[in-house]
Design a protein around this motif. Structure first.
Motif, PDB file in Angstrom:
ATOM      1  N   ASN A 111       5.165 -48.399   6.784  1.00 28.40           N
ATOM      2  CA  ASN A 111       4.020 -47.752   7.429  1.00 28.40           C
ATOM      3  C   ASN A 111       4.325 -46.336   7.893  1.00 28.40           C
ATOM      4  O   ASN A 111       3.436 -45.662   8.406  1.00 28.40           O
ATOM      5  CB  ASN A 111       3.550 -48.588   8.616  1.00 28.40           C
ATOM      6  CG  ASN A 111       3.082 -49.959   8.184  1.00 28.40           C
ATOM      7  OD1 ASN A 111       2.394 -50.086   7.181  1.00 28.40           O
ATOM      8  ND2 ASN A 111       3.468 -50.982   8.911  1.00 28.40           N
ATOM      9  N   ALA A 112       5.557 -45.889   7.735  1.00 27.87           N
ATOM     10  CA  ALA A 112       5.931 -44.553   8.193  1.00 27.87           C
ATOM     11  C   ALA A 112       5.440 -43.493   7.206  1.00 27.87           C
ATOM     12  O   ALA A 112       5.379 -43.732   6.004  1.00 27.87           O
ATOM     13  CB  ALA A 112       7.444 -44.459   8.349  1.00 27.87           C
ATOM     14  N   PRO A 113       5.119 -42.317   7.707  1.00 32.31           N
ATOM     15  CA  PRO A 113       4.682 -41.248   6.796  1.00 32.31           C
ATOM     16  C   PRO A 113       5.873 -40.577   6.116  1.00 32.31           C
ATOM     17  O   PRO A 113       6.998 -40.611   6.612  1.00 32.31           O
ATOM     18  CB  PRO A 113       3.965 -40.269   7.737  1.00 32.31           C
ATOM     19  CG  PRO A 113       4.624 -40.481   9.059  1.00 32.31           C
ATOM     20  CD  PRO A 113       5.004 -41.936   9.107  1.00 32.31           C
ATOM     21  N   GLY A 114       5.608 -39.984   4.969  1.00 27.33           N
ATOM     22  CA  GLY A 114       6.616 -39.183   4.273  1.00 27.33           C
ATOM     23  C   GLY A 114       7.781 -39.980   3.739  1.00 27.33           C
ATOM     24  O   GLY A 114       7.650 -41.125   3.319  1.00 27.33           O
ATOM     25  N   ALA A 115       8.973 -39.359   3.789  1.00 25.29           N
ATOM     26  CA  ALA A 115      10.175 -39.958   3.204  1.00 25.29           C
ATOM     27  C   ALA A 115      10.600 -41.230   3.926  1.00 25.29           C
ATOM     28  O   ALA A 115      11.212 -42.108   3.320  1.00 25.29           O
ATOM     29  CB  ALA A 115      11.314 -38.946   3.216  1.00 25.29           C
ATOM     30  N   ALA A 116      10.292 -41.373   5.223  1.00 25.70           N
ATOM     31  CA  ALA A 116      10.672 -42.584   5.963  1.00 25.70           C
ATOM     32  C   ALA A 116       9.911 -43.809   5.466  1.00 25.70           C
ATOM     33  O   ALA A 116      10.353 -44.935   5.655  1.00 25.70           O
ATOM     34  CB  ALA A 116      10.435 -42.383   7.457  1.00 25.70           C
ATOM     35  N   GLY A 117       8.770 -43.608   4.813  1.00 20.80           N
ATOM     36  CA  GLY A 117       7.986 -44.725   4.294  1.00 20.80           C
ATOM     37  C   GLY A 117       8.095 -44.884   2.794  1.00 20.80           C
ATOM     38  O   GLY A 117       7.400 -45.700   2.209  1.00 20.80           O
ATOM     39  N   SER A 118       8.979 -44.133   2.171  1.00 19.13           N
ATOM     40  CA  SER A 118       9.125 -44.192   0.722  1.00 19.13           C
ATOM     41  C   SER A 118      10.384 -44.953   0.334  1.00 19.13           C
ATOM     42  O   SER A 118      11.436 -44.786   0.954  1.00 19.13           O
ATOM     43  CB  SER A 118       9.192 -42.774   0.146  1.00 19.13           C
ATOM     44  OG  SER A 118       9.375 -42.824  -1.246  1.00 19.13           O
TER      45      SER A 118
END
Length: 174
Positions: A111-118
């Motif tokens: 659910n994190a945005p950007g690279a933290a959620g990829s």
């Protein structure tokens, strides 16, 4: 029309570029199936056998590793991109890990945005020059999908009414 090469071919004139892992490549696959009748109630007669006997535990456990991921890039071959034609693939950047740093160090949050959620490190691939083909494989074994784990357990009580008729109560946990 329904084979793996239908709609996934990047360059019809370079078949070597299509050599890759199958979409159904699961390197690890374990399936365990069992049924065990508990040894209670045997030798008992009458009501004792009806209450204590006939208990079973059954299960089906499946553990499968992830399938290889297909990585596609934006359509540099714009007029030819489509379901029955090209799927343009990116260039692979050598020496760059294909998994994101958040996924590798255990801080990944879907659910994190950007690279933290990829899950994937998008820096591991680059866009090919316009009107050229990328050097990436059709499917990438270093960027696999999530594994599949399934555990199904049943608790069963079978009571014989007559020699040919029985009643079965069961609880299934899927």
């Amino acid at each position: 029309i329904f084979n793996e090469f239908s709609g996934f071919t990047q360059d019809f004139y370079n078949r070597r570029g299509e050599k890759a892992l199958s979409l159904l490549d699961f390197p690890h696959n374990l399936t365990i199936s069992y049924q065990y009748e508990l040894p209670m109630g045997r030798g008992q007669t009458g009501a004792a056998n009806k209450v204590l006997g006939g208990w079973m535990v059954a299960g089906l456990h499946q553990y499968t590793s992830g399938a290889p991921q297909m990585i596609a890039s934006a359509n540099g071959l714009d007029p030819y991109f489509g379901a029955n034609s090209f799927t343009n693939r990116p260039n692979v950047v050598p020496g760059v890990n294909k998994r994101s740093q958040a996924y590798l160090d255990g801080t990944w949050d879907p659910n994190a945005p950007g690279a933290a959620g990829s899950v994937l490190n998008l820096g591991a691939w680059s866009q090919p020059a316009p009107f050229t083909f990328g050097n990436g494989a059709r499917t990438d074994g270093d960027a696999r999908r999530f594994p599949f784990y399934s555990e199904d357990i049943s608790i069963i009580k079978r009571t014989m009414i007559t020699e040919r008729v029985n009643v079965e109560f069961r609880a299934d946990f899927l």
